[in-house]
Scaffold this active site. Structure first.
Site, PDB file in Angstrom:
ATOM      1  N   CYS A 162       0.699  -1.306   0.146  1.00 35.27           N
ATOM      2  CA  CYS A 162       0.053   0.008   0.073  1.00 35.27           C
ATOM      3  C   CYS A 162       0.689   1.123   0.032  1.00 35.27           C
ATOM      4  O   CYS A 162       0.149   2.444  -0.049  1.00 35.27           O
ATOM      5  CB  CYS A 162      -0.981  -0.080   1.206  1.00 35.27           C
ATOM      6  SG  CYS A 162      -1.913  -1.578   1.323  1.00 35.27           S
ATOM      7  N   HIS A 300      -4.120   7.581   6.363  1.00 35.75           N
ATOM      8  CA  HIS A 300      -4.111   6.181   5.428  1.00 35.75           C
ATOM      9  C   HIS A 300      -5.727   5.615   5.737  1.00 35.75           C
ATOM     10  O   HIS A 300      -6.446   5.248   4.673  1.00 35.75           O
ATOM     11  CB  HIS A 300      -3.052   5.360   6.107  1.00 35.75           C
ATOM     12  CG  HIS A 300      -3.054   4.090   5.423  1.00 35.75           C
ATOM     13  ND1 HIS A 300      -2.865   3.987   4.225  1.00 35.75           N
ATOM     14  CD2 HIS A 300      -3.133   2.639   5.900  1.00 35.75           C
ATOM     15  CE1 HIS A 300      -2.840   2.705   3.602  1.00 35.75           C
ATOM     16  NE2 HIS A 300      -3.034   1.960   4.565  1.00 35.75           N
ATOM     17  N   GLU A 311      -3.618   4.118  13.779  1.00 38.10           N
ATOM     18  CA  GLU A 311      -3.255   5.580  13.057  1.00 38.10           C
ATOM     19  C   GLU A 311      -3.647   6.681  14.105  1.00 38.10           C
ATOM     20  O   GLU A 311      -2.995   7.478  14.222  1.00 38.10           O
ATOM     21  CB  GLU A 311      -4.009   5.553  11.728  1.00 38.10           C
ATOM     22  CG  GLU A 311      -3.566   6.804  10.916  1.00 38.10           C
ATOM     23  CD  GLU A 311      -3.879   7.107   9.725  1.00 38.10           C
ATOM     24  OE1 GLU A 311      -3.329   7.734   8.907  1.00 38.10           O
ATOM     25  OE2 GLU A 311      -4.638   6.296   9.183  1.00 38.10           O
ATOM     26  N   LYS A 332     -10.060   7.047   1.593  1.00 43.45           N
ATOM     27  CA  LYS A 332     -10.509   5.761   1.191  1.00 43.45           C
ATOM     28  C   LYS A 332     -11.955   5.458   1.425  1.00 43.45           C
ATOM     29  O   LYS A 332     -12.620   4.542   0.710  1.00 43.45           O
ATOM     30  CB  LYS A 332      -9.775   4.621   1.924  1.00 43.45           C
ATOM     31  CG  LYS A 332      -8.161   4.713   1.463  1.00 43.45           C
ATOM     32  CD  LYS A 332      -7.562   3.612   1.988  1.00 43.45           C
ATOM     33  CE  LYS A 332      -5.872   3.588   1.465  1.00 43.45           C
ATOM     34  NZ  LYS A 332      -5.309   5.056   2.153  1.00 43.45           N
ATOM     35  N   HIS A 337     -10.007   1.409  -1.305  1.00 39.90           N
ATOM     36  CA  HIS A 337      -8.369   1.255  -1.237  1.00 39.90           C
ATOM     37  C   HIS A 337      -7.680   0.735  -2.414  1.00 39.90           C
ATOM     38  O   HIS A 337      -7.774  -0.429  -2.920  1.00 39.90           O
ATOM     39  CB  HIS A 337      -8.042   0.334   0.121  1.00 39.90           C
ATOM     40  CG  HIS A 337      -6.707   0.221   0.565  1.00 39.90           C
ATOM     41  ND1 HIS A 337      -5.731   0.801  -0.288  1.00 39.90           N
ATOM     42  CD2 HIS A 337      -6.305  -0.153   1.643  1.00 39.90           C
ATOM     43  CE1 HIS A 337      -4.387   0.844   0.564  1.00 39.90           C
ATOM     44  NE2 HIS A 337      -4.680   0.222   1.681  1.00 39.90           N
ATOM     45  N   PHE A 396       0.685  -3.491   4.659  1.00 42.32           N
ATOM     46  CA  PHE A 396       1.255  -4.917   4.878  1.00 42.32           C
ATOM     47  C   PHE A 396       2.630  -5.068   4.914  1.00 42.32           C
ATOM     48  O   PHE A 396       3.343  -4.346   3.974  1.00 42.32           O
ATOM     49  CB  PHE A 396       0.526  -5.724   3.932  1.00 42.32           C
ATOM     50  CG  PHE A 396      -0.860  -6.127   4.288  1.00 42.32           C
ATOM     51  CD1 PHE A 396      -1.631  -5.609   5.623  1.00 42.32           C
ATOM     52  CD2 PHE A 396      -1.610  -7.033   3.690  1.00 42.32           C
ATOM     53  CE1 PHE A 396      -2.896  -5.798   5.779  1.00 42.32           C
ATOM     54  CE2 PHE A 396      -2.947  -7.482   4.192  1.00 42.32           C
ATOM     55  CZ  PHE A 396      -3.441  -6.900   5.298  1.00 42.32           C
TER      56      PHE A 396
END
Length: 409
Positions: A162, A300, A311, A332, A337, A396
């Site tokens: 990502c 994010h 976050e 998002k 995403h 990830f």
């Protein structure tokens, strides 16, 4: 001496709109691009929704309008590169000095499912299309952009989940900042809405299953969030050394004043606040900013329980009590995403907010999670002039990236 780096061209393709104007109009009005998947029959799967790109026409670019030669991720990127370069007003001579930096998690690999895998398993290896390898190579996207536009500088592909496009832009930024390049065409692209890929993601159990209300499915920082929503997307930005841009009279959209990156080195899927803090603080150190200098954050914000709580913890750790005064957007919630392209979508959205003095909403934030108690701009856009924006990007594997942008003066 470190050089200043500015953005002089941009273009975007997303589930809520293709082209800067369409994207911005949809985003300001809180439009969701999430719907039932059309690319295949999703009925057998627990997640049946995604943010698909629709109505992207390449009719005005016939050289790129070839789905046999170019997979979807490549077509998206070529569309964005053409319009970003056109908006920047670059000549062929100027482009010949540019580098190419593209982020994508899988490139065209996902599209091998049709027809290559089907031909192999159902007929014969001899039926596999001749261009399968070239279509699938993630690096072929950056290569084909360079070929199409005559970009003779370094050519690089980043595949880092990502943060792929964020890291690609960060790499280009560093090359320009340290005087190795005058300009770069950079960003990312992703096309993952293919049946085998989506089936594999379903096995991870991180995607929303809110199939009956797809537009409400992605709910970052909401108490009732139940997972991310996959999406396709692409974006290209033109980065340029400030004096180079001024000398040719370029329009400047924003300036990148800091970039930071880190790795949690903690877990392959679970985020870690300490690693995220390191990336943000590295960007702030480079920009020589204190916490109170940051006016806005592009989060994010994926809509998973763990990501959003982590976050929030990260933002509090970096900014302390001032965190409660910073407006924050989770893009998002609208676009879904876009994995490898998510970073560039956020960067473009943050740049447009700086330009327009308008902060995008976090839609579907109906019941804020008590653990996510910051100002996440719920439901409606907010008019506010800002000078400095932070953009967060996490992945990830524990990879993290952060940008600080300054409004063009």
């Amino acid at each position: 001496m470190k050089k200043r780096v500015v953005i002089t061209g941009m273009e975007i393709a997303s589930s809520i709109g293709n082209g800067l104007d369409a994207f911005w109009h949809a985003a300001v009005n809180g439009k969701s691009g999430i719907a039932r998947i059309q690319n295949f029959d999703p009925s057998p799967y627990p997640t049946q929704i995604a943010g698909e790109i629709t109505n992207l026409s390449l009719a005005h670019l016939p050289a790129f309008d070839n789905n046999k030669r170019y997979p979807a991720a490549t077509r998206y990127a070529l569309f964005c590169a053409h319009h970003a370069i056109e908006r920047a007003g670059l000549t062929a001579a100027e482009l010949s000095k540019a580098g190419t930096y593209i982020g994508t998690s899988l490139g065209g690999t996902a599209e091998l499912e049709l027809p290559s895998y089907q031909a192999f398993f159902n007929e014969s290896w001899k039926k596999i299309p001749a261009l399968s390898v070239l279509r699938a190579m993630p690096n072929s996207i950056a290569n084909l952009i360079a070929i199409a536009f005559g970009l003779n500088g370094p050519n690089s592909t980043v595949s880092n989940a990502c943060v792929s496009s964020a890291e690609a832009i960060g790499n280009a930024y560093q090359q320009i900042a340290f005087g190795r390049l005058p300009l770069a065409v950079c960003g990312g692209t992703e096309s993952l809405l293919w049946e085998v890929v989506m089936a594999a993601w379903c096995k991870l159990r991180v995607m929303s299953t809110c199939n009956e209300q797809p537009q409400k499915a992605c709910r970052p920082f909401d108490k009732n969030r139940n997972g991310m929503v996959m999406a396709d997307g692409a974006g290209i930005v033109i980065l340029e050394e400030l004096q180079h841009a001024k000398a040719r009279g370029a329009t400047i959209f924003a300036e990148i004043i800091g970039f930071g990156a880190s790795c949690d080195a903690h877990h392959i899927t679970a985020p870690n606040s300490q690693g995220q803090v390191r990336a943000i603080e590295a960007a702030m150190d480079e920009a020589k900013l204190s916490g109170s200098d940051v006016h806005y954050i592009s989060a994010h914000g994926t809509g998973t329980q763990l990501n959003d709580a982590t976050e929030t913890e990260t933002i509090k750790a970096v900014f302390g009590e001032y965190a409660y005064d910073i407006p924050i957007t989770a893009l998002k919630a609208m676009t879904g995403h876009a994995i490898g392209a998510a970073g560039v979508l956020q960067l473009i959205a943050a740049t447009l907010s700086l330009q327009n003095g308008l902060l995008l909403p976090t839609i579907n934030l109906d019941q804020p999670d008590p653990a996510c108690d910051l100002d996440y701009i719920p439901l409606r856009a907010r008019k506010k002039d800002i000078d400095i924006a932070l953009s967060n990007h996490f992945a990830f594997g524990g990879a993290n990236a952060a940008f600080l942008l300054r409004r063009a003066m």
